[in-house]
Scaffold this active site. Sequence first.
Site, PDB file in Angstrom:
ATOM      1  CG  ASP A 356      22.717 -14.294 -13.003  1.00 21.91           C
ATOM      2  OD1 ASP A 356      22.785 -15.034 -13.990  1.00 21.91           O
ATOM      3  OD2 ASP A 356      23.218 -13.161 -12.949  1.00 21.91           O
ATOM      4  CG  ASP A 555      23.363  -8.495 -11.696  1.00 19.91           C
ATOM      5  OD1 ASP A 555      23.179  -9.510 -12.400  1.00 19.91           O
ATOM      6  OD2 ASP A 555      24.359  -7.764 -11.793  1.00 19.91           O
TER       7      ASP A 555
END
Length: 672
Positions: A356, A555
């Site tokens: 990501d 996250d």
Amino acid sequence: MTAAICSSCDKPANEENSYVRSLLHKTLFAGAIGIPLFVMAMLNISTGHDTNLVIATLTLIILIYSGGHFFRGGWNALRIQQANMDTLIALGTGVAWLYSTSVVLFPNYFPPLARHMYFEAAAVIITLINLGALLELRARQNTSSAIKRLIGLQPKTARVIRNNQELDIPIETVQIGDMLRVRPGEKIPVDGILIEGYSSVDESMLTGEPLPVEKTVNSILTGATLNKSGTFIFKATKIGSDTVLAKIIGIVQQAQSSKPAIARLADQISAIFVPIVMIIAILTALIWFNFGPEPNVAYILVTAMSVLIIACPCALGLAVPISVMVGIGKAAEYGILIRHGDALQQASQLQILVLDKTGTVTTGKPSLAEIHPMKSWDEKALLQLAASVEVGSEHALAEAIVEAAKERNITLLPTNQFETLPGRGAIAVINNQKIYLGNQALMEQQHIALENIIQQAESFAQQGQTPIYLAVNQKIAGIITVSDKVKPDSAKAIAQLKKMGLKIILLSGDHKMTANFTAKQVGIQDVIAEVSPADKASVIARLQTGGKKVGMVGDGINDAPALARADVGFAIGSGTDVAIESASITLMRSSLQGIADAMLISKYTVRNMKQNLFGAFIYNVLGIPLAAGILFPLTGLLLNPMIAGLAMALSSVTVVMNANRLRFLNLGEQKA
């Protein structure tokens, strides 16, 4: 609710300590009788009938007290028509005692050469097998203790501020919302948020990062970390089992008790292996009965018992669990929390790693990059309007604009008729002027002409900056750009991962040009951009086609489905609780370097498991024919059941020692 770390976390440890003490007493009792009997047998010291009855009684007590759990385990397995390690041990020692007692009570029924007794073999075998189990439990305890030392222990007391007085109270009585003072050199008692003061905090026990972290007002504090300098007051937000410390202990304990696929394979093999050994023992007895020399009864007993004892797959049962425990403990030293044994095994098998962008490759904290006003406008006026509109927004880009205005001491203006347009921006009225702040879609929706400014905005996007348009009364006033900087060590970590043979893919919901710019900065060629949160898991599933092993690093809450869908999900420790709960592995440092560390630990742990399994199988493959008497026609020698028990126990010791080599693994040397 009290602030104790986790009372339930202590119960298994207390129960295990009690079991270890009990097993130690059983081992010492069996050894106290078995070792003298062993010495007497080696020196060929003969004993009388009455003495032999006493020895038979003492050996029976050993079988009941020190070895009763083997007989109970074997009986329980038999009741469900299965066989296990306990079956072999119970058969071997039980037959040895029954035969020897029969010789003592009815010696005339046995030929003179078959009147040998094997009480010492039964006693020593029970002693050695219990000793092997003790070694395993000690290794488990040492690993758990090491983890608890690494993550630190809460202080016994906390300094709470109540009624304008500071009191030292037991940690168990701290409540959520309490105001606590921490002085230099003290450990932070519970999790909380800093209210007053500033300091630097040593969080190395949590993240593995040696440099202290600066803490100011509103900074998050973690219990058991060490305050290096400065005095501050903080508010307790999490206590007891909700603290980071308690969750870390729980995660590690859960992982250490879990079994990876390779361990389940060992269990399946053991379930087949034990009945095969019993069949081999029966065939051995039949061969010696039909073709063996006299007294064939004695030879039958010695060989059948030796086969049952030496084939006991204790080393096989230890091979994987002990490696898993030590490997997970080593990972914790590097700030890597592994939830499941499967994750420990699969991390080294990954072929594709999906990263990501925001908060993983980048810092996740956007900051103001540039202000580009149109003619008749200046930077200060543009920033003042933008920050005044965004002050009520919780969006990360809005926070960056407001923070920049505060840093420049710009006074914010009152707003009216504030309206948020999800996915586009916001509209508000300031000083009777209608302000539009957002992306290109907002400007097009409001029919605001962008003229040649679009090309300028695209050039900013190519540089990794997100352009935000500001218009006043339907007329464009300028562009404010916000950027999310790449973490300092992301490029180095990604280079290391590529060197390890991984295909790296950057996954982002951002504009394609922004994602490409970030990818170029860190050396990633493959980019999947403009992906909605709902589609991230679908991307992972697509990459897994053809049996590819895919890892995902994220996250945020929007990463949770993708983390759960991946073969191994890595959560950045500074991320959300949802992401951390969805991931198999949590990196306590906000650095991608932890992924390379986790993969190296996985690689060497799996290698250690295979070494242990190979050793255990080879030992049995070589040992069983020897125990059956294959060398007797050539040498005239048989393997004493007691020696077989010693060899079996030594194989377990070897497995434990080999697994403990992982404790000395130095990742720095492996990367060099």
